[in-house]
Each structure stands twice: as C-alpha cells, then as structure tokens.
Scaffold this motif. Sequence first.
Motif, PDB file in Angstrom:
ATOM      1  N   LEU A 211       0.829  -1.207   0.000  1.00 37.57           N
ATOM      2  CA  LEU A 211       0.000   0.000   0.000  1.00 37.57           C
ATOM      3  C   LEU A 211       0.862   1.255   0.000  1.00 37.57           C
ATOM      4  CD1 LEU A 211      -2.813  -1.013   2.532  1.00 37.57           C
ATOM      5  CD2 LEU A 211      -3.046  -0.733   0.066  1.00 37.57           C
ATOM      6  N   PHE A 212       1.960   1.234   0.760  1.00 41.83           N
ATOM      7  CA  PHE A 212       2.856   2.392   0.764  1.00 41.83           C
ATOM      8  C   PHE A 212       3.671   2.475  -0.522  1.00 41.83           C
ATOM      9  CE2 PHE A 212       2.047   2.236   5.350  1.00 41.83           C
ATOM     10  CZ  PHE A 212       1.914   3.581   5.636  1.00 41.83           C
ATOM     11  N   ALA A 218      -0.632   7.259   1.784  1.00 39.95           N
ATOM     12  CA  ALA A 218       0.495   8.184   1.910  1.00 39.95           C
ATOM     13  C   ALA A 218       0.318   8.997   3.180  1.00 39.95           C
ATOM     14  CB  ALA A 218       0.598   9.100   0.696  1.00 39.95           C
ATOM     15  N   ILE A 219       1.368   9.036   3.982  1.00 39.93           N
ATOM     16  CA  ILE A 219       1.368   9.788   5.238  1.00 39.93           C
ATOM     17  C   ILE A 219       2.509  10.792   5.185  1.00 39.93           C
ATOM     18  CG2 ILE A 219       1.577   9.655   7.752  1.00 39.93           C
ATOM     19  CD1 ILE A 219       0.571   6.795   7.615  1.00 39.93           C
ATOM     20  N   GLU A 220       2.205  12.005   5.578  1.00 38.70           N
ATOM     21  CA  GLU A 220       3.223  13.048   5.662  1.00 38.70           C
ATOM     22  C   GLU A 220       3.380  13.453   7.117  1.00 38.70           C
ATOM     23  OE1 GLU A 220       4.453  17.224   3.514  1.00 38.70           O
ATOM     24  OE2 GLU A 220       2.352  16.805   3.884  1.00 38.70           O
ATOM     25  N   PHE A 230      -9.146  15.478   3.465  1.00 37.59           N
ATOM     26  CA  PHE A 230      -8.543  15.725   2.157  1.00 37.59           C
ATOM     27  C   PHE A 230      -8.475  14.423   1.369  1.00 37.59           C
ATOM     28  CE2 PHE A 230      -5.991  19.426   4.126  1.00 37.59           C
ATOM     29  CZ  PHE A 230      -7.109  20.228   4.036  1.00 37.59           C
ATOM     30  N   PRO A 231      -8.630  14.473   0.048  1.00 35.35           N
ATOM     31  CA  PRO A 231      -8.586  13.225  -0.739  1.00 35.35           C
ATOM     32  C   PRO A 231      -7.208  12.587  -0.752  1.00 35.35           C
ATOM     33  CG  PRO A 231      -8.713  15.144  -2.168  1.00 35.35           C
ATOM     34  CD  PRO A 231      -8.921  15.650  -0.784  1.00 35.35           C
ATOM     35  N   GLN A 232      -6.151  13.372  -0.476  1.00 36.69           N
ATOM     36  CA  GLN A 232      -4.808  12.786  -0.489  1.00 36.69           C
ATOM     37  C   GLN A 232      -4.499  12.007   0.786  1.00 36.69           C
ATOM     38  OE1 GLN A 232      -5.459  16.084  -0.743  1.00 36.69           O
ATOM     39  NE2 GLN A 232      -4.130  17.334   0.551  1.00 36.69           N
ATOM     40  N   GLU A 233      -5.464  11.939   1.707  1.00 43.41           N
ATOM     41  CA  GLU A 233      -5.268  11.218   2.958  1.00 43.41           C
ATOM     42  C   GLU A 233      -6.181  10.007   3.007  1.00 43.41           C
ATOM     43  OE1 GLU A 233      -6.405  11.590   7.643  1.00 43.41           O
ATOM     44  OE2 GLU A 233      -7.058  13.091   6.194  1.00 43.41           O
TER      45      GLU A 233
END
Length: 744
Positions: A211-212, A218-220, A230-233
């Motif tokens: 998955l990563f 994706a984790i920041e 947010f869709p990026q999370e």
Amino acid sequence: MLIPLKRLLLPSKARAFTSLSPLPVPISPSDFESLVLRQFRAGKFHTLLPSVVADPSVLLAACHNLFSRSHPSSSTPSLSLLPFSLSGLSTVLRSGAFDPALLCSSLASSSRKGQALTLPTLELKVALEALRMTLAAVYESRLATFAYGGRAAIGRHTAIRYIKSTVRNPTWWFRVTLQREPFGTRHVRRLAAVMEEKIDDPALIALVERLFESVAVAIELGGVGLRRGFPQESDLSSILINIYFDAVDREIQELRADVHKKNPRLRDLEGENYRVIHTPIRVYAVRYLDEILVITSGSKLFTMNIKDRILKHLEGELEVKIDKLKTSIHSAVSEKMDFMGMELQAVPPSVLDPPMSEKAIRAMKKYLKRKAAKALELKNARETRRKKLGLKILNHLFKKLKRGHVFEFDFRIESEVREVFRNWAEEVMAEYFRSREDRRNWHRMLTTGDFLSLKRVRDQLPTELVDSYDQFQAKVDKYLNPVRISKVIEKKERQEEEKEERSYARRTVEDLTELKMRVNAPIQLVRRAVKLAGFTNSMGRPRPIKLLICLDDADIIKWYAGVGRRWLEYFCCCWNFKMVKTVVNYHLRFSCFLTLAEKHESTKHQAIRHYTKDLKVTDDGGVEEVHFPTEREIRMMGDKNLSDPKPVDGALSMILARLAVNEPACSCLAHFCDRKDTVLYRIRLLQNRLHVDPWNENKWVPGMGAIHESLNKKVLSLCPEHASDLFMGRITLQDIDCTSFVNV
C-alpha cells in the motif's frame, strides 16, 4: 452558455451496480470482535488477512461504513447495490494476489513543479476500510489512554477536555514538532517490525508494505493534512500512526509512572488559621496522531530531562526528524502553546471564572428587586381574579336559590374545596410569617393587658383553662416573639456571612496557588483566514465573493453555512468561543447577503428583506429552508458533544461551480450512489485562484491545510443530495470516487 452533450467524455471505467442478493449480511460489531479474537493464539494474532479482512461479511460491513459516511442525510441508510464484485475482491485478497497499484488512479498536477496525486478506487477503499477495522480491533484497546485520533468519535474534543480537566498547576511544557517528511521506506520497515510483534501474518504485513509502495496510502509526518477530509489522505493513516507511535507512548507512560511513584500526593492540611497545600511534581502528555504535547509541574531542569529522554526515543527508535527550534521548552504561564489548531495557556481560576464586578452586582440586585415586584404584582392580580370569580359564583348561586332552584350534583366537591382553601390559607400564612413587623404587632396585642396573667385571677380559674392559656402563650412567644425571632435571623445571617468569608478565602488561596488550562481559538488566524478567502476587505468589513455568483442562491447559502458550521463545531470547546460566533454571525452572514445582492444587482437591505435575517431560501417544492445557522442557534451553541470535527480547511479552500449542460447521463460519484439525476460541478481551489503556495506561511494561514492542486478544475457529477452535503461540509472529497472525474 450550455455545453453540448457530445463534449462530455465519460470516464473509461463506467460504474455498473450489481445486486447484493447472493451476498451475506454484514457482520455485527460484537461478532466481528469475536472473529478477530478467535485468531489470537500463543500471544499473537494469526491469519488475519484471509480469515478476517477477506471475509465477505467483513467487506460488506466496510461497505456499510463507507455508505454511512457518504450518506449522512439518509435517515435509514441501506446498501442495496455494489459497483464491483464482493466475492471477487474476497477471493483476490485470500489468494495473496491483491495488487493495490492496479486499483489506483493518478492525477497529474496542474502546475509544472507539483507532484501527481494517486487516489484509490472505491474497491480499494473497501479493502482499506476492512483492514482499518481489523487493525483497530487488534490495537485500539491496547493503546495509551492519552493517544487520540484513532477512533472516529474520540479525537480533538476529547483531548481538549482531558487537558482542561486533568492538567493541574502546569509550569513548563513543550510540543514535539516533527519536520515535514513523507512516511518513507525506513518508517514502513519500522512499522512492519512493530506489527510483527503482535500479528503473525506475513501476507497482511506485505499488503501494508505494498500500500505504501503504490502510494495508495500516503502519510506526511509533520504536515497539516491528517484527519481533515482531504482526498490525499487515507482513513487507514490514523490507526497506522497510532501503531507506529505506540512505542513512544509506552515510554511516556513508564516515565510518568516513575515520576508519580517518586512524588506521591499528600493530603492538604486545613486548620482555623492556616492551610497547607501540596503540589507534587506531575507529568502530563497528550498525543493526537503525530502531534505530541508534554506538560510538567516541576522545574525547568526536570522538564529538560523529560524532553531529552522523549526526543532520544523518537530519533533513535522511531527514526523521525525533530524540529529542535520549535520543540523548545516554554513557560506555561507567560507563553501560549499552539496544539491541534488551538491556543493553550495556564491561567488562575479567576480568569476562567471571573468574579462579578460591583456594577454587575448592582445590576443583579436591581433585576432581582424588579423580578420580586413583578411576582408580587402577578400574585395580587391572581388573588383579585380569584376574589371576583368567587363573588360572581356566589352571586349567581344566591339568585338561583332565591328563585327556588335546587342544585343537584353527581359528585361531591367538599374535599376539593377544602383543599383549595387550605392551600390558600397556607400561602397567606407563609407570606404573613415572612414579615417581622406583622408578627411583632400580633405579639404585642396577644401578650399585653391580659388579666389571665394575674396570680389572684389564675387561682380562681380551673386548672385546664390556665394550662391552655400557658400553652397558648408559649406558642405566641415561640412564633411571634420579636426578640427571639431577631436572634434566630441574626444567627442565620451571621452563619451565611461566615460561610461566604470562608468561600472567599478558599477562592483567593486557590487563585494564588492553582493554575488551570485555558483553551482559546486562534482568533487572529481565523480573521486572517476570513480575509484570505475574501469574506472581508482590508478594513475587516464584510464583502461579496464574486466567484460564487455563478451558483444558485441555495448553493451560495449552503457554501457559507458549511464554512460557518465547521468553525462553530471545531471551536465549540474554546473559552473565547463567543468571538468565533461573532465572526460567523456577522462576517460570514453579511458577506453572504452582499454576495446575493451582487448576483441579483440589488442592495444589501433588499437582500435582507427578501431572504430575511436567517437566510431563508425556497426549494423547488415551495418549502422554505434554513441552512445557515440562525442567531438563536449560534447563541445557544456550546461545549456539549464529544466529537472529532474536521477543520474548516476543506470547506473554505474549495468552491464548486455548477456547469450548464444538456442533460448529462452520468451517475453520482458519491460512494454507493446510483442516482442519475446529477449535476456537473467544477472544483475551484482557493490557492490556485489566489496564485499562492499553501506551504508559504507568509501568504497562507499557518496551520491551515489545502486540497491537492491536481483536483483543481476537475468536474464532479453529483446528485442534489450529495451536492448539498458537500456544500454543507457533511461529507468531504474522501466520500467521493475521485478516480471517476468527468472530462469536459
């Protein structure tokens, strides 16, 4: 201008909904927990991926979770259609051939320097939700009590209440600030090692690593995009972060237990003229995802040792980079601390609950006097009405009896009449006994000049009469003697004064020796965000947002309502919540009026007269609806419900512009929605409209996130229900299949 239908290019992956009739019912929470516990053997959980995650009933329960999030307006949510094969997904997961990269879609950035965004499809989101449910059942009951953010309902507000209710007499604190960096290979390797301590399932660990690798998750670290919709999370990020930081949580727990053991709390000693207060050294910690706040009630050197021990563990064991400049120790009394988008500071109790001023006391006494006068006036009016009504009834009965009429009743009312007169008599006597002057007059009349007090008269009278007289005089002295009554009243007043003095002394000592936590909303940042979005001009006065003119009136009001309600829900636990109410009630409300007036080329007063102060709008059926919170609703809001509200970033930085098309035949892009009566909306992002970089704090609002720029100008196909929910902030872009945008 209408866009021709032939210019609408539907996505290549059409969503075909299939019936759920051959599928099993979703698993219940209790059965799911039992299913997970059955895999526990020899201190570890075994074969979780094929036995739990890939189970069709678990996948169906994950579908229901996603359906409930994407359909908040549905009173009875029921999932009846699926756009993919659930049995096929279960088979692929069990076989180990599940490849997340094949179920991801990449969106190119709108700028040259920006990076592409990888988004999971709905099928992959279902698998991620099933994996999240499984990991939550394994780990959440074993996490530290001060770790928040993993569960949906236990988050920011719970952490703030813990800080306000538990932290006592803080002196120093520091916030562990991580440098911005992606959750890279070394972090994934460390996460896999931590999960292997509790889970013996190589296939599940390999799935997390894939998955990563595919950027499906994706984790920041150190960013501001976690738990904001947010869709990026991904929803899986929160539980993975809690698992990753569990080692430092255990370290902090051991440290706290050691400090509390060495510094036990002694009972405070109180005497007549002294009070000894004991304040032992304490360590408090709160962690929300990757934000860590440590508070101590000891010396600065003691706090430095605590800080060095925690940072050593973070940099050594967890391999994260620390921003040493922002992770400095601050005074809890003289300096404010930013945590979870709120400002914390230690203040005396009198600041949080200030005593009444002389002017306020005079106003309160005046109000109570006016209230008592009004009550007396109402009582006299009630007695007058009773008297007039009774006289009318008696007069009527007397006239009837004079004429020879006989009254016959089927029921007896003597007991009711006696009860009424008894209550009236008790009220009169209670009111009479409150007056000291009336009792003094009656005592003087009943005790002076009575011949029965003479001895020669008493000797000639019967004993029973004399005893009755003495008993009567004793009752008179007991209830009507002004000297005795005055002593009782003076004693009662003296006791009340002593009680008030003791209470005042205790409050004074606590105000000088005790510190409590004050949680404030960063009002300057809120005003800066209001100015950045265009709600106000340079002078701080409301102004219209011309970009919203292309929307319908209802959509304009819903957009403002979504921003305002999110601010109210997020900062409802703050001490200065009244200032946030003012921003929403004044700046946002009148900016909405000005936007509507600008659209219809009218004045502000005409818009207020048409939409009323509550911004009422009429729907297609002619029914008036109120979306923006009313003034009374805002005034009554407060810290009541425990929740984990999302900040206003997603609703503030995105505007949906409706497109004019000729009957598009697109299905709604919300999860598990098969409605065809959709409307196309184009996403317009705030940072692209203002041409600013969200990571530049000089031009952006510090601590406010932003939606990924690759979604700018993308077109969504939404039904009226989900369009309204997206405007109002009830759902986010995470609840929409962002891989199936409509190309216009």
